[in-house]
Design a protein around this motif. Structure first.
Motif: not given
Length: 156
Positions: A53-63, A81-97
């Motif tokens: 999983a990683g970042e794609d244009r600010g979204r959390l995506v499963l590659f 194909r890349p599939r978008e993951l659904l998590v809460k915004m705060r959780e997503r931002n923390r993970m990407l950080g």
């Protein structure tokens, strides 16, 4: 955190991930899927062994997760194909950080249907293990298994 998976149906598991990575935390995420992908998953056909999983244009995506095409479907999907993951915004931002700053990796561990029949994926926030760490983890796992066996024999 992921809930107890007593009423869930496992679709795919990344068994090698427990050996390759040391997990700091595990989270549960939803997946945005097409109809033919869900049908294929209901047949129990998927592989997350080489996915991440990683970042794609600010979204959390499963590659690189492989969900094979569903034969009877008229409009099929691309298997990897890349599939978008659904998590809460705060959780997503923390993970990407954490991925950006500390060099951690998001590794899919298990893909399953929860008790409501919704496809979910458990993702681990992980740091890669070095060869020596892998050996030590194997020794620790073997010792704890042997210790449990000895205690079981001794108590009976």
């Amino acid at each position: 955190m992921a809930k107890s998976k007593s009423n869930t149906e496992r679709i795919a598991e990344n068994r090698k991930a427990r050996h390759e990575y040391e997990f700091k935390e595990k989270i549960e995420a939803g997946l945005i899927l097409l109809g033919s992908e869900v049908k294929s998953l209901r047949n129990g056909r998927a592989s997350i062994a080489e996915s991440y999983a990683g970042e794609d244009r600010g979204r959390l995506v499963l590659f690189n997760a492989n969900i094979p095409i569903y034969g009877p479907a008229r409009m099929n999907h691309e298997p990897k194909r890349p599939r978008e993951l659904l998590v809460k915004m705060r959780e997503r931002n923390r993970m990407l950080g954490l991925i950006r700053r500390e060099g951690m990796t998001l590794v899919p561990i298990v893909m399953y249907f929860n008790d409501r029949g919704i496809a979910k994926i458990q993702i681990g926030l992980a740091k890669g293990r070095k060869k020596q760490d892998k050996r030590q983890a194997d020794k620790d796992r073997t010792w704890s298994r042997d210790k449990a066996r000895l205690l079981r024999i001794r108590n009976h």
